[in-house]
Write a protein that holds these residues in place. Structure first.
Motif, PDB file in Angstrom:
ATOM      1  N   LYS A  16      42.067  30.748  45.659  1.00 31.66           N
ATOM      2  CA  LYS A  16      42.402  32.174  45.781  1.00 31.66           C
ATOM      3  C   LYS A  16      43.055  32.480  47.126  1.00 31.66           C
ATOM      4  O   LYS A  16      43.933  33.347  47.225  1.00 31.66           O
ATOM      5  CB  LYS A  16      41.149  33.020  45.597  1.00 31.66           C
ATOM      6  N   ASP A  19      46.724  31.610  46.700  1.00 28.90           N
ATOM      7  CA  ASP A  19      47.182  31.863  45.325  1.00 28.90           C
ATOM      8  C   ASP A  19      48.691  32.017  45.229  1.00 28.90           C
ATOM      9  O   ASP A  19      49.280  31.715  44.191  1.00 28.90           O
ATOM     10  CB  ASP A  19      46.485  33.101  44.757  1.00 28.90           C
ATOM     11  N   ILE A 288      38.942  35.177  32.479  1.00 28.37           N
ATOM     12  CA  ILE A 288      38.351  35.995  33.535  1.00 28.37           C
ATOM     13  C   ILE A 288      38.450  35.298  34.887  1.00 28.37           C
ATOM     14  O   ILE A 288      38.860  35.903  35.898  1.00 28.37           O
ATOM     15  CB  ILE A 288      36.873  36.301  33.199  1.00 28.37           C
ATOM     16  N   ILE A 289      38.109  34.015  34.910  1.00 25.09           N
ATOM     17  CA  ILE A 289      38.087  33.285  36.186  1.00 25.09           C
ATOM     18  C   ILE A 289      39.485  33.159  36.778  1.00 25.09           C
ATOM     19  O   ILE A 289      39.714  33.492  37.955  1.00 25.09           O
ATOM     20  CB  ILE A 289      37.453  31.900  35.985  1.00 25.09           C
ATOM     21  N   TRP A 290      40.444  32.682  35.974  1.00 28.38           N
ATOM     22  CA  TRP A 290      41.778  32.439  36.522  1.00 28.38           C
ATOM     23  C   TRP A 290      42.524  33.738  36.821  1.00 28.38           C
ATOM     24  O   TRP A 290      43.326  33.780  37.767  1.00 28.38           O
ATOM     25  CB  TRP A 290      42.592  31.563  35.577  1.00 28.38           C
ATOM     26  N   ALA A 291      42.265  34.796  36.055  1.00 36.50           N
ATOM     27  CA  ALA A 291      42.864  36.093  36.377  1.00 36.50           C
ATOM     28  C   ALA A 291      42.303  36.629  37.689  1.00 36.50           C
ATOM     29  O   ALA A 291      43.028  37.262  38.474  1.00 36.50           O
ATOM     30  CB  ALA A 291      42.621  37.090  35.246  1.00 36.50           C
ATOM     31  N   THR A 292      41.018  36.381  37.946  1.00 40.86           N
ATOM     32  CA  THR A 292      40.410  36.812  39.212  1.00 40.86           C
ATOM     33  C   THR A 292      40.960  36.010  40.386  1.00 40.86           C
ATOM     34  O   THR A 292      41.212  36.558  41.461  1.00 40.86           O
ATOM     35  CB  THR A 292      38.880  36.648  39.150  1.00 40.86           C
ATOM     36  N   VAL A 293      41.168  34.723  40.170  1.00 45.55           N
ATOM     37  CA  VAL A 293      41.602  33.856  41.259  1.00 45.55           C
ATOM     38  C   VAL A 293      43.095  33.986  41.536  1.00 45.55           C
ATOM     39  O   VAL A 293      43.517  34.089  42.702  1.00 45.55           O
ATOM     40  CB  VAL A 293      41.250  32.385  40.930  1.00 45.55           C
ATOM     41  N   GLY A 295      45.325  36.257  39.744  1.00 49.97           N
ATOM     42  CA  GLY A 295      45.941  37.512  39.334  1.00 49.97           C
ATOM     43  C   GLY A 295      46.607  37.420  37.977  1.00 49.97           C
ATOM     44  O   GLY A 295      46.209  36.599  37.130  1.00 49.97           O
ATOM     45  N   ALA A 299      46.186  34.884  34.431  1.00 51.67           N
ATOM     46  CA  ALA A 299      45.907  35.260  33.041  1.00 51.67           C
ATOM     47  C   ALA A 299      46.876  34.571  32.092  1.00 51.67           C
ATOM     48  O   ALA A 299      46.485  34.080  31.020  1.00 51.67           O
ATOM     49  CB  ALA A 299      45.981  36.778  32.884  1.00 51.67           C
TER      50      ALA A 299
END
Length: 338
Positions: A16, A19, A288-293, A295, A299
């Motif tokens: 992150k 990123d 959820i994880i990769w979108a959080t990490v 953006g 996703a």
């Protein structure tokens, strides 16, 4: 288990932190893998070396620029159209207030309606446009990475072939990752085109503005697992509400739900088969994880990123077959099925 969780947290935090570098690198890798059949075909036809590199690179760049242009156009069109429907929006708010007053729930509804300011929606559209245009700043890095990976692809292929005898597990895992990524992209693209075409027809019938644009947006959001079609539904549903009222908006939502649920939940899995090799729960958690990490790019790349993680950490380790079974939902062959 605590050590594994701690290592995962540290690794994800590090990803992150950089990123803006990791996202373009993974996107370039996935796109390079996607066009590898073109490169292999040119190699079999004994095409010149420069053509083996240039043609797949050109295809990827055209697709990438097209996606950015479509997303930018969609946001710009929304930013232009929304202010023209301010009168319709105010009428809808007045109707909602009257309906609430007749049923004695006016205070609660009025409080909710205060947040539905057209100016706020316009500001949100502008900020979203700025975010989309921010992707353009990474295009130069992505193109350079694509060029480098395209030049190195033949070398990497020879190295993988040479390493298959000494490191068969990791070679097999990475080869499987590339195959599953290509198949996932192919199947998602085909069924995304089917869903997009049906969405365009439905929007034309319901007289929603810019149906072709929203169909293309639906194709792009189809690569986001589980909730992609919901993201593609928001703009046409909002325009349907402003142009035809609540009834038209409900019809648009029902049409999208029917089309996407039937195609993606009943038809697409039969063709996709075990191409992904991930359970529904793992797919949703990966989103959820990769979108959080990473953006929005995370996703879009949730499935390829999870496949790469599985290849490096699970499939490359012969002793981790039960971990792979938990991720894929497939019981190992040497164990009886209940």
């Amino acid at each position: 288990m605590l050590l594994v969780v701690a290592a995962a947290v540290v690794a994800l935090a590090g990803i992150k932190a950089i990123d803006t570098i990791i996202g373009p690198v993974v996107l370039a890798l996935v796109l390079t893998i996607a066009v590898s059949p073109i490169r292999d075909w040119l190699t079999r036809k004994k095409a010149p070396g420069w053509l083996v590199v240039a043609l797949p690179l050109a295809v990827v760049i055209v697709v990438l620029l097209g996606m950015v242009a479509i997303l930018t156009t969609a946001v710009v069109q929304m930013a232009v159209l929304l202010p023209t429907y301010s009168a319709q929006f105010n009428r809808l708010v007045a109707d909602a207030q009257k309906w609430a007053a007749d049923r004695g729930i006016a205070p609660q509804v009025n409080k909710a309606l205060q947040s539905l300011d057209p100016a706020k929606i316009f500001d949100f559209a502008q900020s979203l446009l700025a975010s989309v245009l921010g992707v353009v700043s990474s295009l130069l890095l992505i193109v350079i990475l694509l060029l480098a990976m395209s030049l190195d692809a033949p070398i990497i292929s020879r190295i993988m072939s040479a390493a298959s005898a000494e490191r068969p597990a990791i070679t097999r895992a990475l080869t499987t990752f590339a195959y599953k990524t290509r198949r996932y992209l192919l199947v998602s693209t085909i069924f995304g085109l089917i869903c997009a075409a049906l969405d365009v027809v439905a929007l034309y019938i319901l007289h929603v503005p810019l149906p072709l644009l929203w169909g293309i947006l639906a194709l792009i959001t189809n690569y986001i697992p589980n909730i992609g079609f919901v993201i593609g539904l928001v703009p046409p549903a909002l325009l349907a509400l402003l142009t035809g009222g609540v009834q038209r908006m409900i019809l648009v939502i029902v049409a999208y739900l029917v089309i996407n649920v039937v195609v993606q939940s009943f038809i697409q899995p039969k063709f996709l088969g075990d191409a992904v090799g991930l359970t529904t729960t793992v797919t949703f958690l990966s989103l959820i994880i990769w979108a959080t990490v990473l953006g929005p790019l995370g996703a879009l790349l949730a499935i390829p990123l999870t496949l790469l993680t599985r290849a490096l950490l699970i499939d490359s380790d012969p002793s981790a077959k039960w971990s792979g079974a938990l991720v894929s939902g497939d019981i190992p062959n040497d164990q009886p099925r209940s």
